[in-house]
Design an enzyme around this catalytic site. Structure first.
Site, PDB file in Angstrom:
ATOM      1  N   LYS A   1       1.958  -3.841   6.750  1.00 54.79           N
ATOM      2  CA  LYS A   1       2.433  -3.875   5.151  1.00 54.79           C
ATOM      3  C   LYS A   1       3.851  -3.637   5.043  1.00 54.79           C
ATOM      4  CE  LYS A   1      -1.411  -4.748   3.439  1.00 54.79           C
ATOM      5  NZ  LYS A   1      -1.765  -6.014   2.748  1.00 54.79           N
TER       6      LYS A   1
ATOM      7  N   SER B   1       0.816  -1.225   0.096  1.00 53.95           N
ATOM      8  CA  SER B   1       0.108   0.060   0.086  1.00 53.95           C
ATOM      9  C   SER B   1       0.945   1.082  -0.120  1.00 53.95           C
ATOM     10  CB  SER B   1      -0.931  -0.045   1.271  1.00 53.95           C
ATOM     11  OG  SER B   1      -1.566   1.181   1.366  1.00 53.95           O
TER      12      SER B   1
ATOM     13  N   TYR C   1      -2.178  -1.345  10.898  1.00 56.76           N
ATOM     14  CA  TYR C   1      -2.475  -1.814   9.714  1.00 56.76           C
ATOM     15  C   TYR C   1      -1.144  -1.314   8.626  1.00 56.76           C
ATOM     16  CZ  TYR C   1      -3.834  -1.956   4.813  1.00 56.76           C
ATOM     17  OH  TYR C   1      -3.797  -1.938   3.530  1.00 56.76           O
TER      18      TYR C   1
HETATM   19  P1  NAD Z   1     -10.915  -6.968   1.421  1.00 56.87           P
HETATM   20  O1  NAD Z   1     -11.263  -7.271   2.777  1.00 56.87           O
HETATM   21  O2  NAD Z   1     -12.158  -6.983   0.494  1.00 56.87           O
HETATM   22  O3  NAD Z   1     -10.335  -8.417   0.738  1.00 56.87           O
HETATM   23  C1  NAD Z   1      -9.370  -9.253   1.579  1.00 56.87           C
HETATM   24  C2  NAD Z   1      -9.929 -10.605   1.691  1.00 56.87           C
HETATM   25  O4  NAD Z   1      -8.969 -11.371   2.671  1.00 56.87           O
HETATM   26  C3  NAD Z   1     -11.274 -10.799   2.212  1.00 56.87           C
HETATM   27  O5  NAD Z   1     -12.119 -11.677   1.404  1.00 56.87           O
HETATM   28  C4  NAD Z   1     -10.910 -11.608   3.545  1.00 56.87           C
HETATM   29  O6  NAD Z   1     -12.154 -12.380   3.995  1.00 56.87           O
HETATM   30  C5  NAD Z   1      -9.796 -12.292   3.517  1.00 56.87           C
HETATM   31  N1  NAD Z   1      -9.040 -12.500   4.502  1.00 56.87           N
HETATM   32  C6  NAD Z   1      -8.755 -11.930   5.591  1.00 56.87           C
HETATM   33  N2  NAD Z   1      -7.978 -12.398   6.566  1.00 56.87           N
HETATM   34  C7  NAD Z   1      -7.739 -13.808   5.967  1.00 56.87           C
HETATM   35  C8  NAD Z   1      -7.022 -14.997   6.608  1.00 56.87           C
HETATM   36  N3  NAD Z   1      -6.589 -14.840   7.862  1.00 56.87           N
HETATM   37  N4  NAD Z   1      -7.250 -15.929   5.831  1.00 56.87           N
HETATM   38  C9  NAD Z   1      -7.949 -16.076   4.722  1.00 56.87           C
HETATM   39  N5  NAD Z   1      -8.231 -15.080   4.053  1.00 56.87           N
HETATM   40  C10 NAD Z   1      -8.332 -13.885   4.732  1.00 56.87           C
HETATM   41  O7  NAD Z   1      -9.922  -5.933   1.053  1.00 56.87           O
HETATM   42  P2  NAD Z   1      -9.400  -5.467  -0.330  1.00 56.87           P
HETATM   43  O8  NAD Z   1      -9.710  -4.082  -0.570  1.00 56.87           O
HETATM   44  O9  NAD Z   1      -9.631  -6.408  -1.522  1.00 56.87           O
HETATM   45  O10 NAD Z   1      -7.565  -5.749  -0.184  1.00 56.87           O
HETATM   46  C11 NAD Z   1      -6.981  -6.673  -0.656  1.00 56.87           C
HETATM   47  C12 NAD Z   1      -5.510  -6.480  -0.300  1.00 56.87           C
HETATM   48  O11 NAD Z   1      -5.041  -5.233  -0.478  1.00 56.87           O
HETATM   49  C13 NAD Z   1      -5.519  -6.476   1.462  1.00 56.87           C
HETATM   50  O12 NAD Z   1      -4.217  -7.050   1.677  1.00 56.87           O
HETATM   51  C14 NAD Z   1      -5.428  -5.027   1.568  1.00 56.87           C
HETATM   52  O13 NAD Z   1      -4.341  -4.887   2.781  1.00 56.87           O
HETATM   53  C15 NAD Z   1      -4.560  -4.468   0.289  1.00 56.87           C
HETATM   54  N6  NAD Z   1      -4.791  -3.239   0.274  1.00 56.87           N
HETATM   55  C16 NAD Z   1      -6.102  -2.524  -0.190  1.00 56.87           C
HETATM   56  C17 NAD Z   1      -6.330  -1.219  -0.253  1.00 56.87           C
HETATM   57  C18 NAD Z   1      -7.650  -0.391  -0.213  1.00 56.87           C
HETATM   58  O14 NAD Z   1      -7.881   0.557  -0.253  1.00 56.87           O
HETATM   59  N7  NAD Z   1      -8.673  -1.356  -0.763  1.00 56.87           N
HETATM   60  C19 NAD Z   1      -5.189  -0.395  -0.524  1.00 56.87           C
HETATM   61  C20 NAD Z   1      -3.804  -1.075  -0.203  1.00 56.87           C
HETATM   62  C21 NAD Z   1      -3.739  -2.211  -0.137  1.00 56.87           C
HETATM   63  C1  WQD Z   2      -9.623   9.362   1.196  1.00 57.41           C
HETATM   64  C2  WQD Z   2      -9.581  11.060   1.337  1.00 57.41           C
HETATM   65  C3  WQD Z   2      -9.939  11.481   3.826  1.00 57.41           C
HETATM   66  C4  WQD Z   2     -13.771   9.291   4.460  1.00 57.41           C
HETATM   67  C5  WQD Z   2      -6.834   4.538   3.080  1.00 57.41           C
HETATM   68  C6  WQD Z   2      -5.714   3.916   3.962  1.00 57.41           C
HETATM   69  C7  WQD Z   2      -4.679   3.216   2.962  1.00 57.41           C
HETATM   70  C8  WQD Z   2      -5.418   2.320   1.959  1.00 57.41           C
HETATM   71  C9  WQD Z   2      -6.530   3.196   1.377  1.00 57.41           C
HETATM   72  C10 WQD Z   2      -5.186   0.075   2.420  1.00 57.41           C
HETATM   73  C11 WQD Z   2      -8.888  11.337   2.792  1.00 57.41           C
HETATM   74  C12 WQD Z   2     -11.333  11.764   2.994  1.00 57.41           C
HETATM   75  C13 WQD Z   2     -12.788   9.886   3.689  1.00 57.41           C
HETATM   76  C14 WQD Z   2     -14.697  10.217   4.672  1.00 57.41           C
HETATM   77  C15 WQD Z   2     -13.421  12.018   4.166  1.00 57.41           C
HETATM   78  N1  WQD Z   2      -5.946   1.319   2.439  1.00 57.41           N
HETATM   79  N2  WQD Z   2     -12.498  11.098   3.700  1.00 57.41           N
HETATM   80  N3  WQD Z   2     -14.539  11.472   4.559  1.00 57.41           N
HETATM   81  O1  WQD Z   2      -7.135   7.412   3.942  1.00 57.41           O
HETATM   82  O2  WQD Z   2      -6.262   7.648   1.594  1.00 57.41           O
HETATM   83  O3  WQD Z   2      -6.354   5.514   2.707  1.00 57.41           O
HETATM   84  O4  WQD Z   2      -7.249   3.561   2.084  1.00 57.41           O
HETATM   85  O5  WQD Z   2      -4.173   0.102   2.400  1.00 57.41           O
HETATM   86  O6  WQD Z   2      -3.619   2.461   3.819  1.00 57.41           O
HETATM   87  O7  WQD Z   2      -5.300   4.554   4.804  1.00 57.41           O
HETATM   88  O8  WQD Z   2      -8.390   6.600   1.921  1.00 57.41           O
HETATM   89  O9  WQD Z   2     -10.907   6.420   1.422  1.00 57.41           O
HETATM   90  O10 WQD Z   2     -10.192   6.567   3.738  1.00 57.41           O
HETATM   91  O11 WQD Z   2      -9.852   8.656   2.454  1.00 57.41           O
HETATM   92  O12 WQD Z   2     -13.345  13.358   3.969  1.00 57.41           O
HETATM   93  O13 WQD Z   2     -15.916   9.928   5.186  1.00 57.41           O
HETATM   94  O14 WQD Z   2     -11.009  11.025   1.760  1.00 57.41           O
HETATM   95  O15 WQD Z   2      -9.859  12.122   4.907  1.00 57.41           O
HETATM   96  O16 WQD Z   2      -8.588  12.599   2.498  1.00 57.41           O
HETATM   97  P1  WQD Z   2      -6.901   7.019   2.655  1.00 57.41           P
HETATM   98  P2  WQD Z   2      -9.745   7.011   2.232  1.00 57.41           P
END
Ligand code: NAD
Ligand code: WQD
Length: 339
Positions: free
Chosen positions: A154, A125, A150
């Site tokens: 990562k 991330s 979290y």
């Molecule tokens: P998500 O929660 O929809 O998907 C993650 C999946 O992993 C879920 O289906 C959950 O049931 C499964 N899971 C969790 N723990 C587990 C375990 N111990 N064993 C087996 N399955 C398990 O989230 P997502 O948004 O699809 O994210 C996928 C990956 O990408 C995650 O690692 C997340 O941290 C990373 N990521 C997400 C974002 C974002 O903003 N969505 C941003 C950067 C990184």
């Molecule tokens: C985006 C913008 C908020 C909600 C997070 C994690 C990051 C990654 C992606 C997993 C910011 C603003 C949000 C609301 C708002 N996840 N906001 N009102 O914080 O950039 O990233 O998700 O890896 O690790 O930190 O994403 O969608 O939460 O926020 O004003 O109700 O929207 O302040 O500026 P963020 P976000």
């Protein structure tokens, strides 16, 4: 290449990636413990791609279950999405986050190497950059201080996987640093389905649009940005999914250790997103400016040049399609995967 194991494949990014992998002709097996997803997402994936995807309901902490999967299936590479991802919750339950994400990945990687599978693509991330030293963020930008457990999972897992690759160069490790994934598949049948009150901006907006929430709270309008609200690099989840297909090709070419930003290179503020959503979909999003959210930074967007150069990947979808596709999913599925 043999089969690709997708951990967390029932989740938001995982389900979209399974679609793109199958459509690219890959042989996919999914593992998920369904802790943050529904098996119904995989039924929807099956409808999109026209075939059922082998699914194991299993936990990455469960060594015996992993052993069984690796014994039965000839898996050549793992795309590892499984993990807990709620930033706020991670500050309340740090132990659970370190256990699930770190111990889970260590168990997975140990079973992989015992079965001779040393290819992994890991979901990292942009959060690992902390408050970024420079913008746009290249992969050369130093990693920073994370503001929550979290983010640390990562950052630490990047270090762990890098050290494993350095000690044994049979490993191919690709760390993909996602920026802010939004949007949904064009069919409107799979998408993001958060439990409870959404933490992230786009699912909050779509829940306001569908009438589940009254208004959006905008967290701060006194940042040093063009309109004072936070600026992020929103990327369509289908573009992100395609990035994984490209990364897999890189693995096949014996990548060694590689790190790529997956973003668009464009920054949009919270109010830009509200405006684009309203214009794209003809719905009004009432909002109120409130105080800053602890841990937030002003601006974060990628320089995605390295992924373009080395993977031949770049994001295709613009902000309008991201807004349209997020809304189509939410409108057609007001209760997510529940009927
Ligand atoms: P998500 O929660 O929809 O998907 C993650 C999946 O992993 C879920 O289906 C959950 O049931 C499964 N899971 C969790 N723990 C587990 C375990 N111990 N064993 C087996 N399955 C398990 O989230 P997502 O948004 O699809 O994210 C996928 C990956 O990408 C995650 O690692 C997340 O941290 C990373 N990521 C997400 C974002 C974002 O903003 N969505 C941003 C950067 C990184
Ligand atoms: C985006 C913008 C908020 C909600 C997070 C994690 C990051 C990654 C992606 C997993 C910011 C603003 C949000 C609301 C708002 N996840 N906001 N009102 O914080 O950039 O990233 O998700 O890896 O690790 O930190 O994403 O969608 O939460 O926020 O004003 O109700 O929207 O302040 O500026 P963020 P976000």
């Amino acid at each position: 290449m043999g089969k690709i194991l997708v951990t967390g494949g029932a989740g938001f990014i995982g389900s979209h990636t399974v679609v793109e992998l199958v459509q690219a002709g890959k042989d996919v097996v999914v593992l998920d413990n369904l802790s943050n997803s529904s098996e119904k997402s995989l039924d929807r994936v099956a409808t999109i791609v026209g075939k059922k995807i082998p699914f194991y309901k299993a936990d990455i902490l469960d060594r015996d279950a992993l052993e069984e999967i690796f014994s039965k299936e000839s898996i050549d590479a793992v795309i590892h999405f499984a993990g807990l991802k709620a930033v706020g919750e991670s500050t309340q339950k740090p132990w659970e986050y370190y256990e699930n994400n770190i111990a889970g990945t260590l168990t997975l990687v140990d079973v992989m190497r015992k079965h001779g599978c040393k290819n992994i693509i890991f979901s990292s991330s942009a959060t690992v950059y902390g408050n970024p030293a420079f913008i746009p963020i290249t992969e050369e930008c130093p990693k920073g201080q994370c503001t929550n457990p979290y983010g640390w999972t990562k950052s630490m897992l990047e270090q762990i996987l890098s050290d494993i690759q350095k000690a044994d160069n049979e490993w191919n490790v690709i760390l993909l640093r996602y920026f802010n994934p939004i949007g949904a598949h064009k069919s409107g049948t799979i998408g993001e389905n958060p439990n409870g009150i959404p933490n992230n901006l786009m699912p909050y907006i779509t829940q306001v649009a569908v009438g589940k929430r009254d208004h959006l709270s905008v967290f701060g309008n006194d940042y040093d940005t063009h309109d004072g609200t936070g600026v992020r690099d929103y990327i369509h989840v289908v573009d992100l999914a395609i990035g994984h297909v490209k990364a897999l090709q890189k693995i096949e070419e014996k990548a060694g250790l590689k790190i790529y930003n997956l973003g668009t290179g464009h920054g949009y503020s919270v109010l830009d997103i509200v405006k684009n959503f309203e214009e794209a979909n003809g719905v009004k999003i009432p909002y109120e400016i409130v105080g800053r959210r602890p841990g937030d930074i002003a601006t974060c967007y990628a320089d995605p040049g390295l992924a373009k150069k080395e993977l031949g990947w770049e994001a295709k979808y613009g902000i309008r399609e991201m807004c349209e596709d997020s809304w189509r999913w939410q409108k057609n599925n007001p209760n997510g995967f529940e009927d």
